[in-house]
Enzyme design. Structure first.
Site, short mmCIF file in Angstrom:
data_model
loop_
_atom_site.label_atom_id
_atom_site.label_comp_id
_atom_site.label_asym_id
_atom_site.label_seq_id
_atom_site.Cartn_x
_atom_site.Cartn_y
_atom_site.Cartn_z
N CYS A 141 3.01 6.80 -19.35
CA CYS A 141 1.69 7.27 -18.90
C CYS A 141 1.81 7.61 -17.42
CB CYS A 141 0.62 6.21 -19.13
SG CYS A 141 0.54 5.53 -20.81
N ALA A 142 2.70 8.54 -17.12
CA ALA A 142 3.20 8.71 -15.74
C ALA A 142 2.21 9.37 -14.80
CB ALA A 142 4.50 9.52 -15.77
N GLY A 144 3.95 8.74 -9.44
CA GLY A 144 4.20 7.83 -8.33
C GLY A 144 5.08 6.65 -8.69
N LYS A 145 4.81 6.04 -9.84
CA LYS A 145 5.62 4.87 -10.25
C LYS A 145 6.98 5.31 -10.77
CE LYS A 145 1.55 2.03 -11.13
NZ LYS A 145 0.55 3.06 -10.78
N ASP A 154 3.48 12.15 -20.23
CA ASP A 154 2.03 12.05 -20.23
C ASP A 154 1.48 13.01 -21.28
OD1 ASP A 154 0.03 10.72 -17.92
OD2 ASP A 154 -0.91 12.23 -19.18
N ASP A 157 1.57 2.19 -18.08
CA ASP A 157 0.50 2.11 -17.07
C ASP A 157 -0.70 2.84 -17.67
OD1 ASP A 157 -0.95 1.85 -14.71
OD2 ASP A 157 -0.04 3.62 -13.80
N CYS A 208 -5.04 -0.81 -13.58
CA CYS A 208 -5.67 -1.06 -12.28
C CYS A 208 -7.11 -1.49 -12.54
CB CYS A 208 -5.59 0.15 -11.36
SG CYS A 208 -6.18 1.69 -12.05
#
Length: 431
Positions: free
Chosen positions: A260-261, A265-266, A284, A329, A382
């Site tokens: 789930c890019a 960033g990760k 994604d 993520d 998050c």
């Protein structure tokens, strides 16, 4: 990854101008003195028009501000800072402003916000009827935590139910200024060397404990024009977010999938931790989000990232048992990053949070097959809500596919404890 607008990165320029505002600051401003700061009609109009687009046309705050700033080339840095700062803070405190404003007129709402910030209002026709004593009386009469913290009633009830006594401190922290955090690109430099390099350019930073690659700006400034940024010596990434890639325990030569890019960033962090050796597959369902990943990778000196759009379940099935490490993520409510995306709280609902929980569990159930036996899967959000976090992991482990996994550990990161964004990170190993 955040649901809706929060899944889109706030533009670098706008991030510089998020204002330092908290409930305590507002109380101080209203109950004490007024500061004299000159207003200009064209920039106030820019703020009012942006607020109209955000709340009445249901546009995303970051995109509205970007368009607003581009609409007048004559605005200088101070004007742009004023507009971005004022819009974000009005969005953040929207309910509170409406509670104490004399009317719903947008200029009255701006005037009320300006008084709450402790400033003096000029005798403009647009501000007629907005008086500091009346605003002060209304403010002092407020007793509702939801109104004082400027959040919907349902969110206050949900937060109190799920977080208990921690909710007061957490929502207060989420209404404070988000710090600007850099992640040193250790392929090209060290944190210490980067700190010294930035100091030479007049950029003061400090290194927070527990975050090996993080530097926090002591003062907001335009670090995106700094030569060190253009050289790929650092990325902008909150300290809590930096914990996610570290949790995967990657090593050079591994095959890693970031499923789930988003903007990658990760993925960049993972490739850096791997010493740019091995392979990182950034995926994604929305291919447009991946477009800048390759450009960012090139600036960072990274060559091992491959991007791929998830077209359907076949894309996942072709990668069965292929990953040494898998990062999920997942889309979430984004309640852990309200300081950066204050409009999120006005776009969420109990129904949208319930729906995103279905998506989270679906991703866990369908994507877990990509991990090799003995491989590690990290589930991250998050969000600060247990219903999106540990309860989702528990539900997965109790399912048929979850029987193939062993729970290793998790991290529940709250903003009021860490000083950074709220996050959840769980590690599971495939048997």
């Amino acid at each position: 990854m955040v649901l809706g607008s929060a899944s889109i990165l706030i533009s670098a320029y706008l991030l510089l101008f998020l204002a330092a505002s908290s409930l305590k600051f507002l109380i101080f401003a209203v109950l004490n003195r007024q500061k004299l700061m000159r207003l200009y009609s064209n920039t106030v109009k820019g703020v009012v028009n942006a607020i109209e687009e955000i709340f009445y046309d249901q546009q995303y705050a970051d995109k509205v501000i970007e368009r607003t700033l581009k609409s007048n080339k004559k605005w200088g840095a101070r004007d742009r800072g004023f507009i971005a700062e004022s819009v974000y803070e009005m969005v953040r405190w929207w309910r509170l402003i409406n509670e104490v404003s004399p009317s719903e007129d947008l200029y009255h709402l701006f005037g009320t916000y300006w008084l709450l910030q402790g400033h003096h209002l000029p005798p403009w026709e647009e501000f007629e009827g907005v008086h500091v004593n009346a605003v002060k009386r209304k403010y002092e009469d407020l007793t509702s935590r939801a109104a004082l913290q400027s959040i919907p009633d349902w969110l206050d009830e949900m937060g109190a139910e799920l977080l208990g006594e921690e909710w007061d401190d957490e929502i207060n922290a989420l209404n404070e200024q988000a710090q600007v955090v850099l992640r040193a690109n250790t392929l090209k430099t060290t944190r210490e060397a980067l700190m010294n390099r930035l100091q030479e350019d007049g950029v003061e930073t400090y290194a927070p404990k527990g975050y090996p690659d993080a530097l926090v700006l002591a003062k907001r400034q335009n670090i995106f024009r700094n030569p060190a940024f253009k050289e790929g010596l650092y990325e902008i990434q909150d300290a809590s977010s930096q914990l996610v890639a570290q949790a995967l325990g990657v090593e050079p030569g591994m095959r890693v999938i970031d499923a789930c890019a988003g903007a990658g960033g990760k993925s960049l962090h993972l490739a850096t931790l791997m010493g740019d050796k091995g392979r990182v597959l950034s995926m994604d369902i929305e291919g447009w989000k991946l477009k800048n990943t390759k450009l960012r990778a090139r600036r960072n000196g990274i060559s091992i990232i491959e991007t791929r759009t998830i077209e359907d379940n076949k894309t996942i099935k072709r990668l069965k048992a292929s990953a040494d490490r898998l990062l999920l993520d997942v889309p979430c409510s984004g309640l852990g990053v309200l300081r950066r995306n204050p409009d999120t709280k006005w776009k969420l609902s109990p129904e949208s949070i319930a729906n995103v929980q279905l998506i989270q569990q679906d991703i866990l159930q369908n994507y877990c097959s990509m991990v090799k036996p003995g491989g590690i899967m990290v589930y991250a959000t998050c969000s600060i809500l247990p219903t999106e976090n540990q309860r989702q992991v528990e539900k997965f482990l109790e399912s048929e596919k979850g029987q193939d996994f062993t729970f290793l550990d998790d991290q529940k990161v709250l903003a009021h404890e860490s000083g950074f964004d709220g996050f959840y990170i769980a590690r599971l190993e495939r048997k």
